[in-house]
Enzyme design. Sequence first.
Site, PDB file in Angstrom:
ATOM      1  N   HIS A   1       8.290   4.261  -3.281  1.00  0.00           N
ATOM      2  CA  HIS A   1       7.059   4.175  -2.476  1.00  0.00           C
ATOM      3  C   HIS A   1       5.970   5.104  -3.020  1.00  0.00           C
ATOM      4  O   HIS A   1       5.154   5.642  -2.267  1.00  0.00           O
ATOM      5  CB  HIS A   1       7.336   4.492  -1.006  1.00  0.00           C
ATOM      6  CG  HIS A   1       8.282   3.549  -0.343  1.00  0.00           C
ATOM      7  ND1 HIS A   1       7.893   2.307   0.115  1.00  0.00           N
ATOM      8  CD2 HIS A   1       9.608   3.636  -0.080  1.00  0.00           C
ATOM      9  CE1 HIS A   1       8.939   1.681   0.641  1.00  0.00           C
ATOM     10  NE2 HIS A   1       9.991   2.473   0.524  1.00  0.00           N
TER      11      HIS A   1
ATOM     12  N   ASN B   1       9.766  -1.322   6.501  1.00  0.00           N
ATOM     13  CA  ASN B   1       9.413  -2.153   5.353  1.00  0.00           C
ATOM     14  C   ASN B   1       8.832  -3.474   5.833  1.00  0.00           C
ATOM     15  O   ASN B   1       8.963  -3.844   7.005  1.00  0.00           O
ATOM     16  CB  ASN B   1      10.644  -2.437   4.484  1.00  0.00           C
ATOM     17  CG  ASN B   1      11.063  -1.242   3.653  1.00  0.00           C
ATOM     18  OD1 ASN B   1      10.232  -0.436   3.260  1.00  0.00           O
ATOM     19  ND2 ASN B   1      12.345  -1.126   3.384  1.00  0.00           N
TER      20      ASN B   1
END
Length: 716
Positions: free
Chosen positions: A94, A166
Amino acid sequence: MRLPGMRASIIGPVCLLLATTSQAQDVTQEKISQLNAAMRNTNGQIDTTDVGVEFNSSRSLRAGPRGYNLFEDVANRKKFLHFDRERVPERVVHALGHGAYGTFESYGDWSNLTMACWLQEGAVSEVFTRFSVVVASVGGSESGRDVHGFATKIYSPCGNNDLVGNSLPSFFIDDGAEFPGLIHSVKYEADKGFPTGGTAHRTAYDFFTSHPEGSFQLMQVLSDLGIPRDIRHISGNGVHTFRFLAAEGKSTLFKWYWMPRLGHRSLVYDEATKIAGKNNNFQRVDLYNTIAAGIYPEWDLAVQLFPDDGSYMWNGYDLLIPTQIVPFEVNPPITLGKLTLNRNFQNFFAEPEAISFAPSNVVDGISFVPDPLLQWRLMSYDDTATHRHGSPNGYTLPVNQAVAPVNNNYRDGYMQPYIFEGDSTASSNNIGGVRSPSDNETLQFTAASGESAGAGKIGRYTSHYDWFGQARTFWSTMDVYAQQHTVDGYRFELGNVGDAGVVQRYIDGILNNIDNCLARRVAWGVGAVLPATGSGPVTNGTNGTATYPSLYPLNPGQEDKKSNAGLQIAVVASDTMFTQEDMDALTAACSRQNVSVVVVAPRIGQLNTGVEAVNSFVTTSDIFYDAIIIGSLSGNDTALDPTSAGFVMEAYGHGKAIGALGSSGMDVLQYLDIASQPGIYAGAASTVANQVLDALSGPVRFPQRFPTDDVQAICG
């Protein structure tokens, strides 16, 4: 310093003159004030975690009075993480991200479910949400095929609560012990340093072949859900099961979701690859500009509820397995509140780059379950943030600070900004330092019923279930065009692996256990050996396989009448093409739906028609627009120049709505040989505008134009 008109050769004397003649200033009080602003006095305060949640730090959380200490004791573990670093780098995953501030508004009083203060009647909390991609490093493309992170920090009066999720509802692995291996395998190959932004390589598919539990997750990524148009049109999913705790002791299990009020939209893969080359920050540009324009994206917070009977099972679904989901058709979610993003950050480094999240950051009323992936995440996120900030004091950065009071003895360490008063450094103590809350103020982690958190022999356990069942259901839910795009996704990935053995094992061991025809189509496309007809299950709804429309919201008709807010329509114009009258008509129709009309021509500036072109064919591309309208041609012209025609036809190839204005419009479309295709419109500006807007609301694209396999020939 140089006075006006003075030469560089006399800088020295000028500086001396200024130093001797300027009035001296007493800055002593200013510095004291500066230091006073950093003072913290915790004497007499209630002991809290580093996000402002009250808890008793003098006792460990254990599995019974004589049981093991529990890893779930996140509050005390954080105390140790800080203590271990009191003596005084890019995210691993990320890394590529951006975000915005906003608010969360509770829709009602949910005290029957949870004590969490941000879910009570009338509660409105400030938030920061960060969006990201998993695999790509900083400098990569936000539009590449990937899972997208959706992490929200809720700054509530009872402490920070992080919802770390997510864009997809399941995951690749069941046990967090596998996570380093997963990330190592999907990142660049260690001996080569490439590929840097995707999973189309040998180590990734060797891992995927060895982990059939992730077959559903990977199929979602390789569908168009893996290449969303932007983050305003994605959902957020908590992936795991969590626990609500009500004040009266009631415990309820739940899964959480952010549901986009704008609906879901995706790219096609050719667009995604071209956007990566032309504007790899397209998604952050889209979010920033829409918020700046006053178009605020919104999501509903929805939860599925399950009884907490100690089994962590519900109607055959294992709630401790993060690679399995419960379809909305089976357990309809309820909506608890609304997230609105309405303010851009001021400094990219200090806010979206400096913010850190951890699923362990919860307030009283929310807790955890023994999901072996979640349990490792409760530790790893905080430890990663500590390493990344180079200090355990990252929670003191402005973007990470709680709005609730924070009082503890997390002292010293690198970059400690506070000056603690007094000599009371233990918690708790009898000499005036922080004091423990009473029992009913203690941060709760497990069911109030006193249920033991552990049962059975200590050991390392593997989950066993139908690893391919939900992938099979997902495959059956997609229409033929979505299936074709997913097949093409597998072909691209496996076609770039470069190891025939890995490719064949994945086809035979994973795809053929999902659907025989899927496996044969992928094998046919990459030159692998086709599994024998009938050697795997046959789905597509022909054998009673369940289908759940909520699994694939991109199917036409699944989200009718989507909002078009923030979309952009390009108008192809020139010095002899497109009038101001037509521009006014288009703008009037589109502005009512907050859709931008952008004029694209051979050059930027005012055209001979009086229309202002804001982009040229050099500075932009059709891939950045959601639909294309061709301005009316003058005279008897029916042919576009090659550049304009190429601009239109590439958009046509991506399935976008195409309109042509004026009496020559239909002739132009016939010249392009697309007049009879779906999603093609001609006529007056206001009519075409409304037709294009209706198309953008749904079906969005016209996949009938896309080529598809001869399934009968490949599968029999």
